[in-house]
Write a protein that holds these residues in place. Structure first.
Motif, PDB file in Angstrom:
ATOM      1  N   ILE A 174       0.865  -1.174   0.000  1.00 43.98           N
ATOM      2  CA  ILE A 174       0.000   0.000   0.000  1.00 43.98           C
ATOM      3  C   ILE A 174       0.907   1.230   0.000  1.00 43.98           C
ATOM      4  O   ILE A 174       1.948   1.245   0.668  1.00 43.98           O
ATOM      5  CB  ILE A 174      -0.899   0.034   1.254  1.00 43.98           C
ATOM      6  CG1 ILE A 174      -1.914  -1.108   1.241  1.00 43.98           C
ATOM      7  CG2 ILE A 174      -1.585   1.384   1.419  1.00 43.98           C
ATOM      8  CD1 ILE A 174      -3.006  -0.970   0.217  1.00 43.98           C
ATOM      9  N   ILE A 175       0.508   2.279  -0.720  1.00 44.43           N
ATOM     10  CA  ILE A 175       1.218   3.560  -0.650  1.00 44.43           C
ATOM     11  C   ILE A 175       0.262   4.619  -0.118  1.00 44.43           C
ATOM     12  O   ILE A 175      -0.836   4.812  -0.655  1.00 44.43           O
ATOM     13  CB  ILE A 175       1.757   3.988  -2.024  1.00 44.43           C
ATOM     14  CG1 ILE A 175       2.798   2.986  -2.543  1.00 44.43           C
ATOM     15  CG2 ILE A 175       2.387   5.393  -1.937  1.00 44.43           C
ATOM     16  CD1 ILE A 175       3.324   3.304  -3.945  1.00 44.43           C
ATOM     17  N   LEU A 176       0.660   5.279   0.954  1.00 41.07           N
ATOM     18  CA  LEU A 176      -0.072   6.421   1.487  1.00 41.07           C
ATOM     19  C   LEU A 176       0.706   7.674   1.090  1.00 41.07           C
ATOM     20  O   LEU A 176       1.895   7.777   1.372  1.00 41.07           O
ATOM     21  CB  LEU A 176      -0.190   6.334   3.013  1.00 41.07           C
ATOM     22  CG  LEU A 176      -0.795   5.048   3.584  1.00 41.07           C
ATOM     23  CD1 LEU A 176      -0.859   5.122   5.101  1.00 41.07           C
ATOM     24  CD2 LEU A 176      -2.188   4.793   3.001  1.00 41.07           C
ATOM     25  N   ARG A 177       0.029   8.607   0.441  1.00 40.12           N
ATOM     26  CA  ARG A 177       0.749   9.738  -0.151  1.00 40.12           C
ATOM     27  C   ARG A 177       0.185  11.089   0.290  1.00 40.12           C
ATOM     28  O   ARG A 177      -0.931  11.177   0.833  1.00 40.12           O
ATOM     29  CB  ARG A 177       0.721   9.663  -1.667  1.00 40.12           C
ATOM     30  CG  ARG A 177      -0.660   9.658  -2.291  1.00 40.12           C
ATOM     31  CD  ARG A 177      -0.607  10.136  -3.732  1.00 40.12           C
ATOM     32  NE  ARG A 177      -0.265  11.563  -3.796  1.00 40.12           N
ATOM     33  CZ  ARG A 177       0.263  12.152  -4.855  1.00 40.12           C
ATOM     34  NH1 ARG A 177       0.521  11.452  -5.939  1.00 40.12           N
ATOM     35  NH2 ARG A 177       0.523  13.455  -4.849  1.00 40.12           N
ATOM     36  N   ASP A 231       1.390  -6.544   2.922  1.00 41.38           N
ATOM     37  CA  ASP A 231       2.690  -6.980   3.440  1.00 41.38           C
ATOM     38  C   ASP A 231       3.627  -5.840   3.801  1.00 41.38           C
ATOM     39  O   ASP A 231       4.536  -6.016   4.606  1.00 41.38           O
ATOM     40  CB  ASP A 231       3.378  -7.881   2.407  1.00 41.38           C
ATOM     41  CG  ASP A 231       2.549  -9.127   2.110  1.00 41.38           C
ATOM     42  OD1 ASP A 231       2.345  -9.926   3.045  1.00 41.38           O
ATOM     43  OD2 ASP A 231       2.091  -9.280   0.965  1.00 41.38           O
ATOM     44  N   VAL A 232       3.398  -4.671   3.211  1.00 41.81           N
ATOM     45  CA  VAL A 232       4.243  -3.528   3.519  1.00 41.81           C
ATOM     46  C   VAL A 232       3.489  -2.249   3.155  1.00 41.81           C
ATOM     47  O   VAL A 232       2.653  -2.242   2.242  1.00 41.81           O
ATOM     48  CB  VAL A 232       5.594  -3.598   2.763  1.00 41.81           C
ATOM     49  CG1 VAL A 232       5.407  -3.477   1.255  1.00 41.81           C
ATOM     50  CG2 VAL A 232       6.587  -2.570   3.275  1.00 41.81           C
ATOM     51  N   VAL A 233       3.772  -1.179   3.897  1.00 37.89           N
ATOM     52  CA  VAL A 233       3.162   0.133   3.652  1.00 37.89           C
ATOM     53  C   VAL A 233       4.274   1.142   3.420  1.00 37.89           C
ATOM     54  O   VAL A 233       5.198   1.254   4.231  1.00 37.89           O
ATOM     55  CB  VAL A 233       2.291   0.585   4.845  1.00 37.89           C
ATOM     56  CG1 VAL A 233       1.702   1.968   4.577  1.00 37.89           C
ATOM     57  CG2 VAL A 233       1.187  -0.423   5.118  1.00 37.89           C
ATOM     58  N   CYS A 234       4.188   1.876   2.309  1.00 42.46           N
ATOM     59  CA  CYS A 234       5.145   2.940   2.022  1.00 42.46           C
ATOM     60  C   CYS A 234       4.416   4.282   2.070  1.00 42.46           C
ATOM     61  O   CYS A 234       3.308   4.399   1.551  1.00 42.46           O
ATOM     62  CB  CYS A 234       5.782   2.747   0.649  1.00 42.46           C
ATOM     63  SG  CYS A 234       6.793   1.254   0.516  1.00 42.46           S
ATOM     64  N   THR A 235       5.014   5.266   2.685  1.00 47.95           N
ATOM     65  CA  THR A 235       4.381   6.573   2.794  1.00 47.95           C
ATOM     66  C   THR A 235       5.307   7.645   2.230  1.00 47.95           C
ATOM     67  O   THR A 235       6.527   7.557   2.368  1.00 47.95           O
ATOM     68  CB  THR A 235       4.038   6.919   4.258  1.00 47.95           C
ATOM     69  OG1 THR A 235       5.243   7.205   4.987  1.00 47.95           O
ATOM     70  CG2 THR A 235       3.303   5.763   4.927  1.00 47.95           C
TER      71      THR A 235
END
Length: 335
Positions: A174-177, A231-235
């Motif tokens: 997931i990407i939170l931007r 599995d992983v979150v990138c912000t």
């Protein structure tokens, strides 16, 4: 130049709202700024304003600290101001306009919306006030003197590659931007996607959280309910990494989070073993220093580089404690 400064002063008299009133809260201005002291001969009575996206975020506080430390060293005055939130685009425009009206010697802008600030920057041109972009570029502003900041796409790719290595191929991310339309966050999102996909990780959703921790926390809660596998979150900013961390840990889950900025609170969380496992560290303190240094060069008639890269590094559990200690020393030294 005298005529231009006179025009700036006349503009100031015509404005009904002062810079202080525009700030809105204690978080929205730097107070009295860094007073000239020490090596005053280098800067004389020069005064600069740096308008950032929001002083509610630790990232911009670090930039402010760097600017004030350099201003003290060079014997100039700098005011670092910003809205209460990065979404307050018009408030930022008003702050820029007020700084121009006050007749400052130079401006550095971290635009929340690069195209929205263009009309007011024409007033800076008319007043003979040089403008530098810091952190976020002003690609359509012809009279920009320099851009000081990170190569955001390359830095985002670095974070995506780290995240992919952390979780392995075949995983989902997931990407939170930050705010849609902000070129900084556009570039970081693109870089994260490149790095993740190169490592065999699928990006299943990108969510706009306006660089706000609470919005990121609420989004993460919703996403964990929506998807069986994350599995992983990138912000694209550390503020959102903290919001995601709270949601994940409150749910009793163990999903690694990768931030972007390398702020003191996130470095501490990484060192403590939270679910935040890394952050692409920019150099906001250095950006602040470089902004003041190069504005002074401009008003002294010196040439400066059109593009100044402030650099990045990856903060991980292995170096987070040392990274945090170094930042704290810099901030305390500027106080």
């Amino acid at each position: 130049m005298k005529k231009k400064r006179l025009l700036a002063l006349l503009m100031a008299g015509a404005m009904a709202v002062s810079m202080t009133a525009c700030g809105g809260s204690d978080n929205s201005a730097s107070g009295s700024g860094a007073a000239a002291s020490g090596s005053g001969a280098a800067g004389g009575d020069k005064e600069f304003t740096i308008v950032v996206k929001s002083l509610a975020d630790q990232y911009w506080v670090l930039l402010k600290a760097g600017a004030e430390a350099k201003a003290k060293e060079l014997g100039v005055k700098v005011n670092v101001i910003g809205p209460n939130a990065e979404s307050e685009v018009q408030q930022q425009v008003d702050m820029i306009q007020n700084a121009i009206g006050a007749g400052v010697d130079g401006l550095a802008i971290a635009p929340s919306s690069p195209d929205t600030v263009l009309p007011v920057l024409e007033q800076a041109d008319s007043a003979g006030i040089p403008v530098i972009a810091v952190d976020t570029d002003l690609p359509n502003y012809e009279n920009k003197k320099s851009f000081i900041g990170t190569g955001n796409e390359a830095a985002g790719k670095q974070g995506g590659e780290y995240a992919a290595e952390l979780v392995g191929e075949g995983k989902k991310a997931i990407i939170l931007r930050g705010r849609a339309g902000d070129t900084t966050h556009d570039d970081r999102e693109k870089g994260f996607k490149e790095g993740l996909e190169a490592g065999g990780v699928e990006v299943i959703e990108v969510r706009d959280c306006m660089s706000e921790a609470e919005k990121a926390m609420n989004a993460m809660q919703d996403l964990m309910n929506r998807y069986d596998q994350i599995d992983v979150v990138c912000t694209t900013a550390d503020s959102m990494a903290q919001g995601a961390q709270r949601a994940i840990e409150n749910a009793g889950a163990d999903i690694p989070v990768i931030g972007f900025d390398g702020t003191i609170p996130v470095a501490e969380l990484i060192a403590q073993g939270s679910v935040i496992k890394g952050s692409v560290a920019q150099a906001p303190y250095t950006m602040g220093e470089l902004a003041v240094e190069n504005l002074l060069k401009l008003v002294n008639g010196e040439e400066i580089e059109e593009r100044i890269d402030s650099g990045t590094q990856m903060v991980t559990p292995d170096n987070a404690a040392d990274f945090k200690a170094d930042l704290e020393a810099k901030v305390n030294g500027a106080a």
